[in-house]
Design a protein around this motif. Structure first.
Motif, mmCIF file in Angstrom:
data_model
loop_
_atom_site.group_PDB
_atom_site.id
_atom_site.type_symbol
_atom_site.label_atom_id
_atom_site.label_comp_id
_atom_site.label_asym_id
_atom_site.label_seq_id
_atom_site.Cartn_x
_atom_site.Cartn_y
_atom_site.Cartn_z
ATOM 1 N N ARG A 123 -12.769 -5.912 -5.605
ATOM 2 C CA ARG A 123 -12.252 -4.767 -4.769
ATOM 3 C C ARG A 123 -10.919 -4.840 -4.903
ATOM 4 N NH1 ARG A 123 -13.582 -5.347 1.426
ATOM 5 N NH2 ARG A 123 -12.261 -3.466 1.236
ATOM 6 N N LEU A 124 -10.184 -5.871 -5.016
ATOM 7 C CA LEU A 124 -8.711 -5.928 -5.054
ATOM 8 C C LEU A 124 -8.229 -5.576 -6.281
ATOM 9 C CD1 LEU A 124 -7.781 -8.840 -2.800
ATOM 10 C CD2 LEU A 124 -7.749 -6.352 -2.175
ATOM 11 N N LYS A 125 -9.059 -6.154 -7.518
ATOM 12 C CA LYS A 125 -8.437 -5.751 -8.780
ATOM 13 C C LYS A 125 -8.514 -3.970 -8.925
ATOM 14 C CE LYS A 125 -9.461 -6.420 -13.570
ATOM 15 N NZ LYS A 125 -10.405 -7.292 -14.638
ATOM 16 N N TYR A 126 -9.379 -3.426 -8.379
ATOM 17 C CA TYR A 126 -9.533 -1.987 -8.496
ATOM 18 C C TYR A 126 -9.414 -1.317 -7.169
ATOM 19 C CZ TYR A 126 -11.855 -3.089 -12.843
ATOM 20 O OH TYR A 126 -12.177 -3.739 -14.198
ATOM 21 N N ARG A 127 -8.138 -1.584 -6.346
ATOM 22 C CA ARG A 127 -8.041 -1.398 -5.151
ATOM 23 C C ARG A 127 -8.002 0.114 -4.928
ATOM 24 N NH1 ARG A 127 -8.967 -2.924 0.157
ATOM 25 N NH2 ARG A 127 -7.044 -2.485 1.557
ATOM 26 N N TYR A 128 -7.368 1.027 -5.958
ATOM 27 C CA TYR A 128 -7.086 2.207 -5.854
ATOM 28 C C TYR A 128 -8.690 2.989 -5.760
ATOM 29 C CZ TYR A 128 -7.898 0.798 -10.736
ATOM 30 O OH TYR A 128 -8.104 0.179 -11.730
ATOM 31 N N LEU A 129 -9.809 2.358 -6.341
ATOM 32 C CA LEU A 129 -11.199 2.874 -6.066
ATOM 33 C C LEU A 129 -11.663 2.440 -4.929
ATOM 34 C CD1 LEU A 129 -12.901 2.035 -9.720
ATOM 35 C CD2 LEU A 129 -11.686 4.301 -8.939
ATOM 36 N N ASP A 130 -11.485 1.313 -4.457
ATOM 37 C CA ASP A 130 -11.726 0.629 -3.233
ATOM 38 C C ASP A 130 -11.225 1.734 -2.167
ATOM 39 O OD1 ASP A 130 -13.045 -1.078 -1.535
ATOM 40 O OD2 ASP A 130 -11.129 -2.231 -1.254
ATOM 41 N N LEU A 131 -10.067 2.200 -2.028
ATOM 42 C CA LEU A 131 -9.657 3.043 -1.160
ATOM 43 C C LEU A 131 -10.249 4.227 -1.067
ATOM 44 C CD1 LEU A 131 -5.716 2.204 -1.526
ATOM 45 C CD2 LEU A 131 -7.011 1.794 0.491
ATOM 46 N N ARG A 132 -10.847 4.538 -2.174
ATOM 47 C CA ARG A 132 -11.663 6.107 -2.038
ATOM 48 C C ARG A 132 -12.763 5.744 -0.953
ATOM 49 N NH1 ARG A 132 -12.398 7.908 -8.356
ATOM 50 N NH2 ARG A 132 -9.962 7.802 -8.805
ATOM 51 N N ASN A 133 -13.190 4.518 -0.919
ATOM 52 C CA ASN A 133 -14.207 4.446 0.242
ATOM 53 C C ASN A 133 -13.643 4.930 1.509
ATOM 54 O OD1 ASN A 133 -15.556 3.119 2.535
ATOM 55 N ND2 ASN A 133 -16.842 2.113 0.866
ATOM 56 N N ARG A 134 -14.376 5.778 2.175
ATOM 57 C CA ARG A 134 -13.987 6.550 3.458
ATOM 58 C C ARG A 134 -13.609 5.530 4.295
ATOM 59 N NH1 ARG A 134 -13.887 11.487 4.237
ATOM 60 N NH2 ARG A 134 -15.198 11.669 2.436
ATOM 61 N N LYS A 135 -14.289 4.359 4.759
ATOM 62 C CA LYS A 135 -14.056 3.508 5.691
ATOM 63 C C LYS A 135 -12.808 2.684 5.443
ATOM 64 C CE LYS A 135 -18.785 2.607 7.604
ATOM 65 N NZ LYS A 135 -19.983 1.618 7.173
ATOM 66 N N VAL A 136 -12.714 2.241 4.061
ATOM 67 C CA VAL A 136 -11.326 1.612 3.754
ATOM 68 C C VAL A 136 -10.202 2.460 3.799
ATOM 69 C CG1 VAL A 136 -10.305 0.246 1.880
ATOM 70 C CG2 VAL A 136 -12.744 0.419 2.169
ATOM 71 N N LYS A 137 -10.373 3.596 3.379
ATOM 72 C CA LYS A 137 -9.168 4.618 3.489
ATOM 73 C C LYS A 137 -8.947 4.989 5.004
ATOM 74 C CE LYS A 137 -9.920 8.879 3.631
ATOM 75 N NZ LYS A 137 -10.941 10.188 3.493
ATOM 76 N N ASP A 138 -9.928 5.139 5.793
ATOM 77 C CA ASP A 138 -9.734 5.434 7.344
ATOM 78 C C ASP A 138 -8.705 4.402 8.029
ATOM 79 O OD1 ASP A 138 -10.692 7.740 7.023
ATOM 80 O OD2 ASP A 138 -12.695 7.434 7.967
ATOM 81 N N ASN A 139 -9.146 3.338 7.396
ATOM 82 C CA ASN A 139 -8.153 2.140 7.927
ATOM 83 C C ASN A 139 -6.687 2.245 7.643
ATOM 84 O OD1 ASN A 139 -10.160 0.660 9.173
ATOM 85 N ND2 ASN A 139 -9.932 -1.070 8.052
ATOM 86 N N ILE A 140 -6.455 2.757 6.443
ATOM 87 C CA ILE A 140 -4.909 3.176 6.061
ATOM 88 C C ILE A 140 -4.385 4.143 6.624
ATOM 89 C CG2 ILE A 140 -3.300 3.380 3.969
ATOM 90 C CD1 ILE A 140 -4.955 0.387 4.334
ATOM 91 N N LEU A 141 -5.084 5.476 6.869
ATOM 92 C CA LEU A 141 -4.669 6.250 7.635
ATOM 93 C C LEU A 141 -4.432 6.050 9.026
ATOM 94 C CD1 LEU A 141 -6.896 9.328 5.936
ATOM 95 C CD2 LEU A 141 -4.580 8.388 5.395
ATOM 96 N N PHE A 142 -5.283 5.240 9.741
ATOM 97 C CA PHE A 142 -5.021 4.904 11.008
ATOM 98 C C PHE A 142 -3.894 4.093 11.329
ATOM 99 C CE2 PHE A 142 -5.999 1.472 14.074
ATOM 100 C CZ PHE A 142 -6.284 2.203 15.235
ATOM 101 N N ARG A 143 -3.557 3.106 10.175
ATOM 102 C CA ARG A 143 -2.309 2.456 10.168
ATOM 103 C C ARG A 143 -1.135 3.150 10.207
ATOM 104 N NH1 ARG A 143 -0.696 -2.646 7.664
ATOM 105 N NH2 ARG A 143 1.225 -2.695 7.266
ATOM 106 N N SER A 144 -1.162 4.466 9.571
ATOM 107 C CA SER A 144 -0.109 5.220 9.508
ATOM 108 C C SER A 144 0.031 5.898 10.802
ATOM 109 C CB SER A 144 -0.357 6.514 8.337
ATOM 110 O OG SER A 144 0.386 7.469 8.307
ATOM 111 N N GLU A 145 -1.054 6.332 11.563
ATOM 112 C CA GLU A 145 -0.927 6.989 12.781
ATOM 113 C C GLU A 145 -0.339 5.989 13.885
ATOM 114 O OE1 GLU A 145 -4.522 8.919 14.339
ATOM 115 O OE2 GLU A 145 -5.175 8.991 12.383
#
Length: 581
Positions: A123-145
């Protein structure tokens, strides 16, 4: 918005667009071929829209996760094909033209939708793909908020955001520094800041009344589930003319408001003022300075009681006890004993309280009859209770009792659910004995004000001196540490002298503060709640790496970009470094 690739983002498309010709852009989440008609689920950051291809030639050569721009007409879906799981579930776009913006050249390393189930290193090697996963991405958007809210909140409370340097001087205290060699000054090094500690204190000396920043901190520490190796972020703040209580009120307001705004629905949150537990009380009642208040169990001190009994294994030892009101099977006792042995305990004594308030258990015979009632009163025992005993040195008895408390809370399922329980832990010891050297050193932050000031430093045993130092703990996680700072030069010199630093070393290692405190330093205090830990708690994630966009692995490697990596001989020469064989 430029119309070159898309007319709208996917969340902006609705039934009001039916009949309109639009361009949409995103990634191919799924392809379904129904013979004669095909479908693409197109995903962007904001949502998903179904694309229908009645001209199936348009699908030629298109693969999952390719980046496309699709032109077509929005139409109503047939009612039986509505998808209630997505906001755009009643509409679709009939594709007339597809442009591939970004090709997929090789097989995907994993399915995006199930990336959270994949091995972490992949996952970490291809983190840019992992971040396309809605749940993973939502954590990062939540962090921004959350960070946006914290910034706004601190500004509204009159704090000024100021960025402090990333290249600073190495300090002999705390964790291991990351050091950066200097090209210009041969044999000298910068350090990445473990925290903006000295800079924020210098801001107070400069007359800035209230400072904050979302501060990056760098420590060469090993990873844990709740600690990111290498770097982390904290909400760092400092206040002039402030007492411990002023900082407590600020910390409570910020954290309570943040948790109320972002906690999952139905969660209960500690209202201010938070309970204040001394370090000494925390170690006794919880066996840790990070107490989880969701667990109702409290540790009892029965040391003096057992010095009067004939049970030799408890003699001259610190004895802690935990009582639970539960009927426990033989299997339960066996599993709990196995756990106790797995953490290093020799055994785990216990007594069951029978209906007539007599005891049943392996150590009953070692308690004199005339003392049995005394134990009932001491531990507040009732019929149906079971009391467990932990005996060792004070340090280990506390530690083991804390671990048994956690284990009992989990096994009996008695901890409060859906709650964030905050407390302050304060009155930490100023000094401790270093296990390796046997010498006295600072327990935590060397810049804390000792309670009792100069008089305490000159008249008391250093190990009896407490510091104006405090943590905020939430659900057993240390969320923040802070202190009233030592702003008095005489007290600072004496405090460091006790820890083995003479005044010359103090000038050399902490010259900025030593000099600044000669020019009218105000009293000041602050703290620094950890942003990553806060978000980890709010998202109920077990692992801190789930809330960081590009985390290092548990081995402190950036598997995606290949850091740390080797550098050229020329780069080493420029910074005057020669590798040792």
């Amino acid at each position: 918005m430029s119309q070159m690739y898309r007319s709208k983002t996917l969340n902006q498309i609705s039934e009001s667009d039916i009949g309109l010709q639009l361009k949409i852009a995103g990634w191919v989440e799924n392809i379904r071929d129904h013979g004669g008609v095909s479908f693409i689920d197109l995903r962007d950051m904001y949502g998903v829209v179904q694309v229908v291809l009645r001209n199936t030639d348009l699908l030629n050569g298109i693969k999952k996760e390719e980046c496309l721009s699709i032109e077509g007409v929005i139409e109503q879906r047939d009612e039986e094909t509505y998808n209630p799981n997505i906001p755009s579930g009643t509409i679709e776009l009939e594709a007339h033209k597809i442009t591939i913006l970004g090709k997929v050249y090789r097989d995907l390393p994993f399915e995006i939708a199930t990336s959270k189930e994949i091995r972490e290193d992949v996952r970490l090697k291809y983190r840019y793909l992992d971040l396309r996963n809605r749940k993973v991405k939502d954590n990062i958007l939540f962090r921004s908020e959350v960070i946006s809210f914290l910034r706004q909140k601190m500004s509204n409370m009159g704090f000024i955001e100021i960025q402090t340097p990333i290249l600073s001087a190495s300090s002999p205290e705390g964790a291991r520094d990351y050091i950066v060699p200097s090209r210009k000054y041969k044999g000298k090094f910068y350090a990445l800041p473990q925290a903006p500690q000295q800079y924020k204190q210098l801001l107070m000396v400069s007359g800035i009344d209230k400072y904050f920043q979302i501060a990056p901190c760098f420590r060469d520490e090993d990873s844990r589930a709740d600690r990111s190796p290498g770097e982390f972020y904290q909400l760092d703040f400092e206040m002039s003319f402030a007492t411990q209580e002023d900082v407590f009120r600020t910390g409570e307001e910020v954290l309570t408001d943040a948790f109320k705004k972002f906690a999952p629905e139905g969660y209960s949150i500690t209202e201010a003022p938070y309970p204040i537990i001394s370090y000494k009380q925390a170690m006794l009642e919880f066996g840790t300075d990070k107490p989880d208040l969701r667990n109702p169990l409290r540790i009892i001190d029965v040391t003096d009681f057992f010095q009067k009994c004939s049970f030799k294994p408890f003699h001259n030892k610190t004895v802690r006890a935990l009582k639970v009101h539960a009927e426990l099977s033989k299997g339960f006792h066996e599993k709990l004993l196995a756990f106790a042995q797995s953490i290093g305990m020799g055994g785990l004594g216990y007594l069951e309280v029978k209906e007539d308030l007599s005891y049943k258990g392996p150590i009953d015979k070692f308690i004199p009859d005339e003392m049995k009632k005394q134990l009932l009163d001491l531990a507040g025992l009732e019929s149906g209770d079971v009391i467990f005993f932990i005996a060792d040195t004070e340090e280990l008895a506390n530690k083991y009792a804390g671990q048994i408390r956690n284990e009992l809370g989990a096994r009996l399922d008695i901890c409060e659910k859906n709650a964030y329980r905050f407390c302050y832990v304060n009155d930490f010891p100023m000094y401790e004995v270093d296990e390796n050297t046997g010498k006295i050193g600072f327990t935590h932050n060397p810049f804390s004000m000792p309670q009792g000031g100069l008089e305490a430093l000159t008249t008391k045993d250093p190990l009896d001196i407490l510091a104006y130092q405090y943590d905020i703990v939430c659900n057993g996680v240390e969320l923040s540490s802070g202190a009233v700072r030592n702003h008095d030069l005489d007290i600072m010199v004496k405090a460091f002298e006790i820890a083995g630093y003479d005044e010359e070393t103090l000038k050399e290692k902490f010259g900025s503060l030593y000099n600044a405190f000669q020019f009218g330093a105000p009293p000041h205090a602050g703290m620094a709640p950890g942003v990553d830990r806060m978000i980890m708690l709010l998202k109920n994630e077990e692992n801190i790496r789930e809330v960081i966009a590009f985390p290092m692995s548990s081995n402190a490697q950036d598997l995606m970009c290949g850091a740390p990596n080797e550098v050229t001989e020329q780069q080493l020469r420029e910074v005057h470094i020669k590798m040792r064989k």
